[in-house]
Motif scaffolding. Structure first.
Motif, PDB file in Angstrom:
ATOM      1  N   LEU A  79       0.795  -1.219   0.000  1.00  0.00           N
ATOM      2  CA  LEU A  79       0.000   0.000   0.000  1.00  0.00           C
ATOM      3  C   LEU A  79       0.828   1.270   0.000  1.00  0.00           C
ATOM      4  CD1 LEU A  79      -2.673  -1.002   2.658  1.00  0.00           C
ATOM      5  CD2 LEU A  79      -2.913  -1.057   0.174  1.00  0.00           C
ATOM      6  N   ALA A  80       1.928   1.294   0.713  1.00  0.00           N
ATOM      7  CA  ALA A  80       2.733   2.511   0.829  1.00  0.00           C
ATOM      8  C   ALA A  80       4.157   2.142   1.180  1.00  0.00           C
ATOM      9  CB  ALA A  80       2.153   3.440   1.887  1.00  0.00           C
ATOM     10  N   VAL A  81       5.090   2.975   0.706  1.00  0.00           N
ATOM     11  CA  VAL A  81       6.516   2.788   0.965  1.00  0.00           C
ATOM     12  C   VAL A  81       7.100   4.129   1.369  1.00  0.00           C
ATOM     13  CG1 VAL A  81       8.724   1.989   0.045  1.00  0.00           C
ATOM     14  CG2 VAL A  81       6.588   0.988  -0.807  1.00  0.00           C
ATOM     15  N   SER A  82       7.825   4.160   2.462  1.00  0.00           N
ATOM     16  CA  SER A  82       8.439   5.409   2.909  1.00  0.00           C
ATOM     17  C   SER A  82       9.656   5.757   2.062  1.00  0.00           C
ATOM     18  CB  SER A  82       8.867   5.290   4.375  1.00  0.00           C
ATOM     19  OG  SER A  82      10.058   4.522   4.480  1.00  0.00           O
ATOM     20  N   SER A  83      10.174   6.962   2.301  1.00  0.00           N
ATOM     21  CA  SER A  83      11.482   7.324   1.760  1.00  0.00           C
ATOM     22  C   SER A  83      12.556   6.476   2.432  1.00  0.00           C
ATOM     23  CB  SER A  83      11.772   8.802   2.033  1.00  0.00           C
ATOM     24  OG  SER A  83      10.782   9.630   1.483  1.00  0.00           O
ATOM     25  N   LEU A  84      13.764   6.580   1.897  1.00  0.00           N
ATOM     26  CA  LEU A  84      14.920   5.966   2.544  1.00  0.00           C
ATOM     27  C   LEU A  84      15.452   6.886   3.641  1.00  0.00           C
ATOM     28  CD1 LEU A  84      17.100   4.439  -0.310  1.00  0.00           C
ATOM     29  CD2 LEU A  84      16.022   3.210   1.567  1.00  0.00           C
ATOM     30  N   TYR A  85      15.912   6.284   4.712  1.00  0.00           N
ATOM     31  CA  TYR A  85      16.529   7.009   5.824  1.00  0.00           C
ATOM     32  C   TYR A  85      17.890   6.388   6.104  1.00  0.00           C
ATOM     33  CZ  TYR A  85      12.000   9.165   6.820  1.00  0.00           C
ATOM     34  OH  TYR A  85      10.831   9.896   6.738  1.00  0.00           O
ATOM     35  N   ARG A  86      18.814   7.218   6.521  1.00  0.00           N
ATOM     36  CA  ARG A  86      20.137   6.752   6.916  1.00  0.00           C
ATOM     37  C   ARG A  86      20.272   6.927   8.419  1.00  0.00           C
ATOM     38  NH1 ARG A  86      24.855   5.684   4.424  1.00  0.00           N
ATOM     39  NH2 ARG A  86      23.956   6.361   2.436  1.00  0.00           N
TER      40      ARG A  86
ATOM     41  N   GLU B 100      18.749  10.504   9.176  1.00  0.00           N
ATOM     42  CA  GLU B 100      18.646  11.486   8.098  1.00  0.00           C
ATOM     43  C   GLU B 100      17.764  10.920   6.991  1.00  0.00           C
ATOM     44  OE1 GLU B 100      22.643  11.913   6.880  1.00  0.00           O
ATOM     45  OE2 GLU B 100      23.325  12.785   8.780  1.00  0.00           O
ATOM     46  N   ARG B 101      16.777  11.688   6.616  1.00  0.00           N
ATOM     47  CA  ARG B 101      15.925  11.278   5.494  1.00  0.00           C
ATOM     48  C   ARG B 101      16.586  11.675   4.186  1.00  0.00           C
ATOM     49  NH1 ARG B 101      10.016  13.788   3.790  1.00  0.00           N
ATOM     50  NH2 ARG B 101       9.715  12.474   1.972  1.00  0.00           N
ATOM     51  N   SER B 102      16.751  10.709   3.296  1.00  0.00           N
ATOM     52  CA  SER B 102      17.366  11.012   2.007  1.00  0.00           C
ATOM     53  C   SER B 102      16.350  11.538   1.018  1.00  0.00           C
ATOM     54  CB  SER B 102      18.028   9.762   1.426  1.00  0.00           C
ATOM     55  OG  SER B 102      17.045   8.858   0.942  1.00  0.00           O
ATOM     56  N   GLY B 103      15.074  11.224   1.205  1.00  0.00           N
ATOM     57  CA  GLY B 103      14.050  11.626   0.254  1.00  0.00           C
ATOM     58  C   GLY B 103      13.932  10.696  -0.934  1.00  0.00           C
ATOM     59  N   THR B 104      14.964   9.891  -1.186  1.00  0.00           N
ATOM     60  CA  THR B 104      14.947   8.992  -2.340  1.00  0.00           C
ATOM     61  C   THR B 104      13.865   7.936  -2.186  1.00  0.00           C
ATOM     62  OG1 THR B 104      17.312   9.301  -2.629  1.00  0.00           O
ATOM     63  CG2 THR B 104      16.334   7.395  -3.712  1.00  0.00           C
ATOM     64  N   ARG B 105      13.115   7.726  -3.273  1.00  0.00           N
ATOM     65  CA  ARG B 105      12.091   6.687  -3.250  1.00  0.00           C
ATOM     66  C   ARG B 105      12.750   5.327  -3.423  1.00  0.00           C
ATOM     67  NH1 ARG B 105       6.355   8.567  -4.478  1.00  0.00           N
ATOM     68  NH2 ARG B 105       6.003   6.350  -4.230  1.00  0.00           N
ATOM     69  N   LEU B 106      12.231   4.368  -2.674  1.00  0.00           N
ATOM     70  CA  LEU B 106      12.712   2.992  -2.771  1.00  0.00           C
ATOM     71  C   LEU B 106      11.912   2.186  -3.787  1.00  0.00           C
ATOM     72  CD1 LEU B 106      14.714   0.980  -1.415  1.00  0.00           C
ATOM     73  CD2 LEU B 106      12.902   0.459   0.232  1.00  0.00           C
ATOM     74  N   ASP B 107      10.700   2.647  -4.083  1.00  0.00           N
ATOM     75  CA  ASP B 107       9.741   1.828  -4.833  1.00  0.00           C
ATOM     76  C   ASP B 107       9.613   2.265  -6.286  1.00  0.00           C
ATOM     77  OD1 ASP B 107       8.577   4.253  -4.089  1.00  0.00           O
ATOM     78  OD2 ASP B 107       6.561   3.423  -4.000  1.00  0.00           O
ATOM     79  N   LEU B 108      10.725   2.615  -6.927  1.00  0.00           N
ATOM     80  CA  LEU B 108      10.669   3.082  -8.300  1.00  0.00           C
ATOM     81  C   LEU B 108      10.785   1.927  -9.289  1.00  0.00           C
ATOM     82  CD1 LEU B 108      12.989   6.210  -8.103  1.00  0.00           C
ATOM     83  CD2 LEU B 108      10.497   6.183  -8.238  1.00  0.00           C
ATOM     84  N   ARG B 109      10.038   2.038 -10.354  1.00  0.00           N
ATOM     85  CA  ARG B 109      10.176   1.092 -11.466  1.00  0.00           C
ATOM     86  C   ARG B 109       9.831   1.825 -12.755  1.00  0.00           C
ATOM     87  NH1 ARG B 109       5.282  -1.255 -13.325  1.00  0.00           N
ATOM     88  NH2 ARG B 109       3.447  -0.608 -12.138  1.00  0.00           N
TER      89      ARG B 109
END
Length: 325
Positions: free
Chosen positions: A38-45, A158-167
């Motif tokens: 249903l939902a995927v967060s941003s990536l965090y470091r 730290e939130r990178s903002g990058t999406r993990l769920d890209l295709r």
């Protein structure tokens, strides 16, 4: 069980290519039997807690599942094992960690599983991505989880903002209405300083897309795993094999700086390894910085055709010689 429950799973990795591992794990979660992502967060470091080793990359996903909690746990552990997870000692660095954070509103306390996760309220790397996708979530026995964050201010996350769920997928006729509407809105917002763009109506955008782009360009969409369209690229091949023009590159509103544009550009490079060319407006500083960061070089300056009549820049990757329009 047959009725679906909402579950939240935390993902983490700090060994190997952590980003690639998390993307692979996400695809495995999306393919679980009896489930729907249903939902995927941003990536965090985040820095390791009570351990050593490299920083972790973390994320949280929400999914509906008909698996009961022990079945879901077994599936998560199987995904971990498939990605080389070992447990040599407590809190050891890991190739992949999948934690069942919440399972509906249930409280579970068995030797094999505790839900809510017993350290959920103590770990900013789990709370922050969870609250990103569900800001008002309550946990059984813990209450509103947002109230736990102030006590964790000393944890470095730290939130990178990058999406993990890209295709990526090919544009299809069924995409036309929704994609053109978002593309038109994106262009109007991005080019508020170009009078010609502000005069373009949605009907004009439909005509341009159908008559100018679709007949000659290969259009590829960047999407999320749950089906949201996030951006597009239109590539027009040149006569010389392996070369092409980027006729359109758009990252839709709200998705900038999340890895969408980078994914589309890398796709274009793979499709046209002998070289790419594109135009952008001279005063579009964010786009110019983006292309420079991806190895494009400015090779000519001019003015775009009417009705824009706006100073523009020809970019090339690798830098070709001469100017072509």
């Amino acid at each position: 069980m047959s009725e679906a429950l909402r579950a939240y799973v935390g993902l983490g990795a700090n060994l190997g290519d952590a980003r690639a591992t998390l993307r692979s794990a996400l695809c495995a979660l999306d393919a679980l039997p009896g489930g729907r992502l249903l939902a995927v967060s941003s990536l965090y470091r985040s820095a390791p807690i009570d351990s050593s080793g490299p920083d972790y990359l973390n994320a949280v996903v929400a999914l509906d599942t008909t698996l009961d909690a022990p079945e879901l746990l077994a599936q998560l552990q199987a995904i971990e094992a498939a990605h080389g997870r070992e447990r040599p000692w407590h809190n050891a660095p890991r190739t992949l960690d999948l934690d069942l954070l919440l399972y509906g509103h249930e409280r579970i306390d068995t030797p094999a599983l505790t839900v809510p996760h017993p350290r959920l309220h103590q770990r900013a790397f789990a709370l922050l991505p969870l609250l990103e996708i569900e800001p008002r979530i309550d946990a059984p026995g813990l209450g509103p989880l947002a109230a736990c964050l102030p006590a964790l201010a000393d944890q470095r996350v730290e939130r990178s903002g990058t999406r993990l769920d890209l295709r990526l997928r090919a544009f299809a006729d069924a995409d036309f209405d929704a994609v053109v509407e978002r593309w038109h809105a994106c262009n109007r917002n991005a080019y508020s300083y170009v009078a010609g763009h502000q005069r373009h109506t949605l009907a004009d955008a439909r005509t341009f897309f159908r008559e100018r782009l679709m007949p000659s360009a290969e259009i590829t969409l960047a999407c999320s795993l749950v089906g949201q369209t996030l951006g597009l690229i239109a590539l027009e091949p040149e006569a010389q094999p392996g070369r092409g023009w980027v006729r359109q590159l758009a990252v839709f509103d709200g998705e900038q700086r999340r890895g969408v544009g980078s994914l589309l550009v890398e796709h274009a490079k793979a499709r046209c390894p002998a070289g790419l060319r594109l135009y952008t407006f001279a005063r579009n500083a964010p786009a110019r910085a983006f292309y420079a960061g991806h190895g494009f070089e400015a090779i000519a300056f001019g003015t775009s055709p009417a009705p824009e009549s706006e100073p523009d820049v020809l970019y090339g990757w690798p830098a070709p010689t001469g100017e072509l329009r």
